[in-house]
Design a protein around this motif. Structure first.
Motif, PDB file in Angstrom:
ATOM      1  N   ASP A  32      -5.059   2.573   6.617  1.00  0.00           N
ATOM      2  CA  ASP A  32      -6.131   3.117   5.768  1.00  0.00           C
ATOM      3  C   ASP A  32      -5.669   4.336   4.975  1.00  0.00           C
ATOM      4  O   ASP A  32      -6.223   4.652   3.926  1.00  0.00           O
ATOM      5  CB  ASP A  32      -7.351   3.535   6.621  1.00  0.00           C
ATOM      6  CG  ASP A  32      -8.172   2.336   7.077  1.00  0.00           C
ATOM      7  OD1 ASP A  32      -7.650   1.212   7.023  1.00  0.00           O
ATOM      8  OD2 ASP A  32      -9.333   2.528   7.489  1.00  0.00           O
ATOM      9  N   ARG A  65      -8.177  17.852  -1.756  1.00  0.00           N
ATOM     10  CA  ARG A  65      -8.415  16.904  -2.841  1.00  0.00           C
ATOM     11  C   ARG A  65      -9.903  16.659  -2.987  1.00  0.00           C
ATOM     12  O   ARG A  65     -10.643  16.651  -1.997  1.00  0.00           O
ATOM     13  CB  ARG A  65      -7.748  15.553  -2.552  1.00  0.00           C
ATOM     14  CG  ARG A  65      -6.231  15.525  -2.681  1.00  0.00           C
ATOM     15  CD  ARG A  65      -5.493  15.978  -1.459  1.00  0.00           C
ATOM     16  NE  ARG A  65      -5.897  15.272  -0.257  1.00  0.00           N
ATOM     17  CZ  ARG A  65      -5.612  15.641   0.962  1.00  0.00           C
ATOM     18  NH1 ARG A  65      -4.905  16.725   1.178  1.00  0.00           N
ATOM     19  NH2 ARG A  65      -6.052  14.961   2.002  1.00  0.00           N
ATOM     20  N   TYR A  92      -0.208  14.867   1.153  1.00  0.00           N
ATOM     21  CA  TYR A  92      -1.251  15.765   1.648  1.00  0.00           C
ATOM     22  C   TYR A  92      -0.683  16.947   2.443  1.00  0.00           C
ATOM     23  O   TYR A  92      -1.406  17.862   2.798  1.00  0.00           O
ATOM     24  CB  TYR A  92      -2.280  15.003   2.505  1.00  0.00           C
ATOM     25  CG  TYR A  92      -2.943  13.851   1.766  1.00  0.00           C
ATOM     26  CD1 TYR A  92      -2.889  13.773   0.373  1.00  0.00           C
ATOM     27  CD2 TYR A  92      -3.606  12.842   2.450  1.00  0.00           C
ATOM     28  CE1 TYR A  92      -3.477  12.717  -0.302  1.00  0.00           C
ATOM     29  CE2 TYR A  92      -4.202  11.788   1.771  1.00  0.00           C
ATOM     30  CZ  TYR A  92      -4.131  11.729   0.401  1.00  0.00           C
ATOM     31  OH  TYR A  92      -4.711  10.689  -0.260  1.00  0.00           O
ATOM     32  N   ARG A 118      -6.148  14.898 -10.413  1.00  0.00           N
ATOM     33  CA  ARG A 118      -5.475  13.600 -10.273  1.00  0.00           C
ATOM     34  C   ARG A 118      -6.456  12.495  -9.883  1.00  0.00           C
ATOM     35  O   ARG A 118      -7.260  12.657  -8.979  1.00  0.00           O
ATOM     36  CB  ARG A 118      -4.381  13.697  -9.190  1.00  0.00           C
ATOM     37  CG  ARG A 118      -3.642  12.389  -8.915  1.00  0.00           C
ATOM     38  CD  ARG A 118      -2.535  12.577  -7.881  1.00  0.00           C
ATOM     39  NE  ARG A 118      -3.049  12.924  -6.566  1.00  0.00           N
ATOM     40  CZ  ARG A 118      -3.414  12.035  -5.629  1.00  0.00           C
ATOM     41  NH1 ARG A 118      -3.281  10.747  -5.862  1.00  0.00           N
ATOM     42  NH2 ARG A 118      -3.877  12.447  -4.471  1.00  0.00           N
ATOM     43  N   SER A 156      -5.581   6.545  -6.093  1.00  0.00           N
ATOM     44  CA  SER A 156      -5.269   5.128  -6.037  1.00  0.00           C
ATOM     45  C   SER A 156      -6.522   4.259  -6.088  1.00  0.00           C
ATOM     46  O   SER A 156      -7.526   4.548  -5.437  1.00  0.00           O
ATOM     47  CB  SER A 156      -4.519   4.874  -4.729  1.00  0.00           C
ATOM     48  OG  SER A 156      -4.592   3.512  -4.372  1.00  0.00           O
ATOM     49  N   CYS A 204       0.817  -1.217   0.000  1.00  0.00           N
ATOM     50  CA  CYS A 204       0.000   0.000   0.000  1.00  0.00           C
ATOM     51  C   CYS A 204       0.845   1.257   0.000  1.00  0.00           C
ATOM     52  O   CYS A 204       0.573   2.188  -0.739  1.00  0.00           O
ATOM     53  CB  CYS A 204      -0.884   0.043   1.230  1.00  0.00           C
ATOM     54  SG  CYS A 204      -2.093  -1.251   1.266  1.00  0.00           S
ATOM     55  N   HIS A 231     -18.024  13.245   2.785  1.00  0.00           N
ATOM     56  CA  HIS A 231     -18.578  12.168   1.961  1.00  0.00           C
ATOM     57  C   HIS A 231     -19.881  12.621   1.334  1.00  0.00           C
ATOM     58  O   HIS A 231     -20.638  13.375   1.952  1.00  0.00           O
ATOM     59  CB  HIS A 231     -18.908  10.938   2.824  1.00  0.00           C
ATOM     60  CG  HIS A 231     -17.708  10.199   3.318  1.00  0.00           C
ATOM     61  ND1 HIS A 231     -17.820   9.136   4.187  1.00  0.00           N
ATOM     62  CD2 HIS A 231     -16.389  10.345   3.074  1.00  0.00           C
ATOM     63  CE1 HIS A 231     -16.610   8.659   4.453  1.00  0.00           C
ATOM     64  NE2 HIS A 231     -15.720   9.387   3.804  1.00  0.00           N
ATOM     65  N   VAL A 276      -7.200  -5.375   5.655  1.00  0.00           N
ATOM     66  CA  VAL A 276      -7.293  -5.713   4.229  1.00  0.00           C
ATOM     67  C   VAL A 276      -7.801  -7.138   4.060  1.00  0.00           C
ATOM     68  O   VAL A 276      -7.803  -7.941   4.990  1.00  0.00           O
ATOM     69  CB  VAL A 276      -5.908  -5.637   3.535  1.00  0.00           C
ATOM     70  CG1 VAL A 276      -5.401  -4.220   3.504  1.00  0.00           C
ATOM     71  CG2 VAL A 276      -4.920  -6.544   4.224  1.00  0.00           C
TER      72      VAL A 276
END
Ligand code: BLA
Length: 528
Positions: free
Chosen positions: A215, A230, A224, A262, A265, A12, A298, A468
């Motif tokens: 995470d 972003r 960042y 951009r 990921s 990651c 969100h 994960v």
């Protein structure tokens, strides 16, 4: 204690997320350079925004793509010295060729960074990003200004960190209209916690939930720090590749770390899908040069954020960061004052020939009150004095000797004495945390504070032992599917030692060493 995950998470944090060379489909990205700002690279979706295909645009001067005024602005921008750090400049433009929907564009630009940029030292390439805006954009600017003023005004008062963050998430919700706006605070181990939240009433709150460090991998946190805001417009949107002019074919990968378009990921995209999130905005909270936290928003549906609103959120987040820094600095000043006071009282007592042990252990205030611990021990050579809840006197010389072996900078600091495994062969009584200092150059004096167990309950957003899932066949990692509350009860640990406590105990020990140099501490101990 939490078991460490058995899978290797390094996959990651090794992904070069700034070099993926993909952009989000709602905008078009160009790399322009040279004397007439020729197009060196352009995203495949050029026609949607510029009215000409990527092939048509490549190699042409920018005046063949955007109106003259916009190009002149970009030319001027390129000559600007110094280039405004961390800020892209936005202005309106029209494409040369007509596009469906009027074709009013918002252009933002910044200087190209990274490897490819070195060639253009004098006249750097620009990364030009183009998004479409409605003809009514200026009206929205007015409303944005009002909402920003309200948000900024709510940050001016108060010294309570959580209250401040709460004000901030409400202000940013008012400014952006996201379904859920959260303040995410990093802990020392880079796990994070939702410490304030404003969400729609029909949503399950995330407030108080904790998320493991993996995470948000290290390279993302690093990025960042320079790219402070972003936006992911559509988690299910297209990732658009870049096309290069023949002259740019051999260049190193394009660094899009500073680009608002951009594409992020795919791990993170999958993560958001698993969470049921369709669009996000995330702003960095940088305090004293470190990533202190994030404002994370969100949305349930695709969501574009106009440039004005992004800029406003950036300013609110910057002000919030400053206010957090103020509050933390004030808190540090307060505890420092308390520490200093204690040191002065100790100095006075010693000057009056008081028994140092007595002063530390039983004075007003006592060291254990100031440091908030349950037990103390002072060891000089083979003599030991303790008070409160400390490990048995018989084991203390051996215990301190072992702690000294594992000390760093003359300090041994642990809030997990039992789990650490270092002292398995020694009884530690009810102590679960130890702060021991060994002043001077490995002399015979040691001062230690002990804290008892504090049972802690941590509410994780999903099982932190399984951040994960691993695909059996490909061994590829993917983010966990469940973010349901996972309750962890931590036993057998003390509350962690605060930096100010560590500093104070070290300073006291130094005072004792100086005192002992006059050979009086030993006397004091004998008298204790
Ligand atoms: C990025 N992960 C992120 C970001 C957040 C989170 C906020 C930053 C996104 C941005 O700035 O736009 C995590 N998001 C959260 C959390 C909440 C939330 C905790 O809303 C809580 C409510 N992620 C994984 C795993 C991997 C991974 C297992 O879970 C790797 C295998 C990777 N996360 C990952 C990567 C990024 C990321 C690579 C960077 C994305 C990018 O900027 O390209």
């Amino acid at each position: 204690a939490t078991d460490l995950p058995t899978v290797d998470l390094s996959e990651c944090d090794q992904e070069p997320i700034h070099l993926l060379e993909l952009v989000q489909g709602h905008g078009c990205l160009l790399v322009v350079g040279g004397d007439s700002l020729c197009v060196r690279q352009v995203s495949e979706n050029a026609r949607d925004l510029l009215g000409q295909s990527a092939e048509d645009v490549l190699g042409r001067p920018l005046t063949a793509v955007l109106d003259d005024l916009a190009v002149a602005d970009l030319e001027a921008l390129r000559e600007d010295v110094p280039w405004p750090e961390n800020r892209s400049i936005g202005f309106y433009a029209r494409p040369r060729t007509s596009v469906a929907g009027g074709g009013r564009l918002r252009v933002t630009a910044h200087r190209r960074g990274g490897e490819g940029a070195e060639r253009g030292h004098e006249r750097p390439d620009l990364i030009v990003e183009v998004e479409s805006v409605p003809e009514t954009d200026e009206e929205d600017a007015e409303l944005t200004y009002e909402a920003e003023s309200i948000a900024l005004a709510s940050l001016t008062e108060g010294e309570n960190l959580y209250q401040l963050l709460n004000q901030a998430v409400h202000g940013i919700a008012g400014l952006t209209d996201y379904d859920r706006v959260m303040a995410y605070m990093f802990h020392e181990d880079w796990s994070g916690e939702i410490v304030a939240e404003c969400c729609n009433p029909d949503m399950t709150p995330f407030l108080g939930l904790r998320y493991p460090a993996s995470d948000i991998p290290a390279q993302a946190r690093q990025l960042y720090l320079s790219m402070l805001l972003r936006v992911i417009v559509d988690v299910d949107g297209l990732n658009v590749p870049m096309h290069r002019a023949p002259s740019a074919v051999g260049e190193p990968p394009l660094d899009l770390g500073g680009a608002i378009l951009r594409s992020v990921s795919s791990y993170h995209i999958e993560y958001l899908r698993n969470m049921g999130v369709k669009a996000t905005l995330v702003a960095s909270l940088v305090v004293d040069g470190e990533l202190w936290g994030l404002i994370a928003c969100h949305h349930d549906t695709r969501k574009e954020v106009p440039w004005y609103r992004r800029e406003a959120v950036s300013r609110v987040a910057a002000r919030l960061s400053d206010r957090i820094a103020d509050i933390l600095s004030l808190q540090r000043t307060r505890v420092r004052r308390r520490s200093k006071r204690f040191l002065v009282l100790l100095g006075l007592a010693l000057a009056e020939n008081a028994n140092p042990v007595h002063t530390l252990f039983f004075g007003t205030p006592r060291l254990s009150d100031v440091v908030r611990c349950q037990g103390l021990a002072l060891v000089v050579g083979d003599r030991v004095v303790t008070c409160g809840e400390a490990p048995p006197v018989e084991v203390l010389p051996a215990l301190m000797a072992r702690a000294a072996e594992h000390a760093e900078d003359g300090r041994f600091v642990s809030h997990d004495l039992v789990g650490g495994g270092l002292f398995d062969d020694m009884p530690v009584g009810s102590s679960r945390g130890m702060l021991a200092v060994f002043p001077g150059d490995g002399g015979r004096l040691a001062l230690a504070c002990f804290r008892g167990e504090v049972v802690r309950e941590v509410h994780w957003g999903g099982d932190p032992n399984k951040p994960v899932e691993v695909d059996g066949a490909s061994q590829r990692l993917s983010p966990r599917k469940s973010f349901n509350l996972w309750r962890q009860v931590v036993h057998d640990q003390a509350s962690p030692w605060e930096p100010w406590a560590i500093r104070l105990v070290s300073e006291i020990a130094e005072v004792l060493v100086r005192y002992e140099a006059d050979n009086r501490a030993v006397d004091g101990l004998a008298r204790a």
